[in-house]
Design a protein around this motif. Structure first.
Motif, short mmCIF file in Angstrom:
data_model
loop_
_atom_site.label_atom_id
_atom_site.label_comp_id
_atom_site.label_asym_id
_atom_site.label_seq_id
_atom_site.Cartn_x
_atom_site.Cartn_y
_atom_site.Cartn_z
N UNK A 223 -24.14 -124.84 59.47
CA UNK A 223 -24.41 -125.49 60.75
C UNK A 223 -25.45 -124.68 61.51
N UNK A 224 -25.15 -123.42 61.78
CA UNK A 224 -26.19 -122.51 62.27
C UNK A 224 -26.82 -121.89 61.04
N UNK A 225 -28.10 -122.09 60.81
CA UNK A 225 -28.73 -121.61 59.57
C UNK A 225 -28.46 -120.13 59.31
N UNK A 226 -28.27 -119.82 58.04
CA UNK A 226 -28.02 -118.44 57.64
C UNK A 226 -29.18 -117.54 58.05
N UNK A 227 -30.40 -118.05 57.92
CA UNK A 227 -31.58 -117.26 58.29
C UNK A 227 -31.66 -117.00 59.79
N UNK A 228 -30.89 -117.77 60.56
CA UNK A 228 -30.89 -117.58 62.02
C UNK A 228 -29.59 -116.93 62.50
N UNK A 229 -28.90 -116.25 61.60
CA UNK A 229 -27.71 -115.51 61.99
C UNK A 229 -26.40 -116.23 61.75
N UNK A 230 -26.45 -117.43 61.19
CA UNK A 230 -25.21 -118.14 60.89
C UNK A 230 -24.50 -117.53 59.70
N UNK A 231 -23.21 -117.25 59.78
CA UNK A 231 -22.50 -116.59 58.69
C UNK A 231 -22.06 -117.54 57.58
N UNK A 303 -25.48 -124.86 68.72
CA UNK A 303 -26.70 -124.18 68.27
C UNK A 303 -27.57 -125.17 67.50
N UNK A 304 -26.95 -125.91 66.55
CA UNK A 304 -27.74 -126.83 65.74
C UNK A 304 -28.34 -127.93 66.60
N UNK A 305 -27.53 -128.47 67.53
CA UNK A 305 -28.02 -129.57 68.38
C UNK A 305 -29.16 -129.13 69.27
N UNK A 306 -29.14 -127.89 69.74
CA UNK A 306 -30.16 -127.43 70.66
C UNK A 306 -31.35 -126.76 69.97
N UNK A 307 -31.12 -126.08 68.85
CA UNK A 307 -32.17 -125.29 68.23
C UNK A 307 -32.79 -125.90 66.97
N UNK A 308 -32.07 -126.82 66.32
CA UNK A 308 -32.56 -127.37 65.05
C UNK A 308 -32.89 -128.86 65.16
N UNK A 309 -32.09 -129.60 65.88
CA UNK A 309 -32.23 -131.06 65.96
C UNK A 309 -33.56 -131.47 66.59
N UNK A 310 -34.20 -132.46 65.98
CA UNK A 310 -35.46 -133.01 66.50
C UNK A 310 -35.14 -134.25 67.33
N UNK A 311 -34.87 -134.08 68.59
CA UNK A 311 -34.49 -135.21 69.45
C UNK A 311 -35.63 -136.19 69.65
#
Length: 311
Positions: A223-231, A303-311
């Motif tokens: 959900x939170x990308x591993x490269x961005x600190x997601x475990x 995190x995903x909705x705010x940082x990854x999603x293309x609204x």
């Protein structure tokens, strides 16, 4: 704290000991049987087959699962202790007294171990006197007293002189245990293979959005990308059909962090002049994981909705 000494195949040990930077291993058993000897973060040690009555390494237990052979290979690959799927099939067929052709896709028991360590020959540890030569699978010990305590102290000494390769919280906690102090159980750092296996089982081998249950097309998404600190944790994972996984990773779909329903970006239509199938999934409720597995946290979904999603 408990520990378990498991009997292992010599080839399995030597193959993995030769792998660089091994962060997890699958100590598999050829049939689908349960394992309740350890809890998460407790020590699982490797003992070679007779006539080698030595403990030669170990790892920190995460969880035991019964999964199809295909999933075990897809999740762990060479961390299963074999170079390829064909070799693993032949090994299992040998233990089950079948031909590889008749094996199919059987369930096997996966004892998933994090932060593994492999001792050089000069550091091998003789097994305790109570570990008899006729023990086939293994034996558990209590680290509070007797042989279990002595064995833990010896393993701890081996770990103290080995510099961990990367973040290894369980290893560091074990090595830092004061002499005769109670071992501290710390959740080990999970690897990608364990993450995939756990997320797949958490969602009952079904896509968390569509309910698709064709295993080869299901993938564990962060959900939170591993490269961005997601475990690599179930609380940061979703099981998604492969096409949805790609769209999710690229921000074309997300999950509302409050009502946990699928949101589909208008950019699919704008950029690809298509997407009817995906817009039909708009508002689909996210499935909850099975009992015993942690749901995705609101923090990760946000995190995903705010940082990854293309609204």
């Amino acid at each position: 704290m408990r520990l378990f000494v498991g009997v292992t195949d010599d080839q399995w040990f030597h193959f993995l000991a030769g792998q660089p930077a091994c962060e997890e291993v699958n100590f598999w058993r050829p049939s689908g049987v349960g394992f309740q000897a350890l809890g998460e973060g407790e020590l699982f040690l490797f003992k070679l087959h007779a006539p080698h009555h030595f403990i030669v390494g170990g790892g920190f237990f995460t969880r035991a699962l019964q999964v199809p052979l295909s999933l075990a290979w897809d999740a762990f690959g060479p961390a299963n202790g074999v170079p390829d799927l064909g070799a693993m099939r032949r090994r299992i067929a040998k233990y089950r007294r079948q031909t590889p052709e008749a094996l199919g896709n059987p369930p096997i028991t996966c004892l998933m171990l994090a932060e593994p360590f492999f001792l050089p020959r000069e550091e091998w540890i003789p097994v305790p006197a109570s570990f008899k030569s006729n023990i086939v699978t293994g034996k558990g010990y209590d680290t509070r007293e007797g042989e279990g305590r002595e064995l833990f102290e010896t393993v701890k000494e081996r770990l103290q002189v080995r510099v961990p390769d990367g973040p290894r919280p369980a290893t560091l906690a074990a090595a830092a245990t004061p002499r005769y102090g109670a071992p501290r159980i710390v959740t080990p750092r999970l690897g990608q293979g364990t993450f995939r296996a756990l997320v797949t089982e958490a969602y009952g081998r079904r896509c968390a959005v569509t309910g698709e249950k064709t295993l080869p097309v299901l993938e564990a998404a962060h959900v939170q990308p591993y490269a961005s600190g997601g475990p690599h944790e179930v609380s940061n994972g979703l099981l998604l059909r492969s096409d949805l996984h790609r769209l999710y990773d690229q921000g074309y779909v997300t999950v509302d962090p409050d009502d946990r329903r699928l949101l589909v970006s208008p950019r699919i239509r704008e950029e690809f002049q298509n997407g009817r199938h995906y817009y039909a999934l708009e508002g689909q409720a996210l499935a909850a994981p099975q009992r015993g597995f942690a749901p995705v946290t609101r923090e990760r979904l946000l995190y995903h909705a705010e940082q990854v999603y293309r609204a």
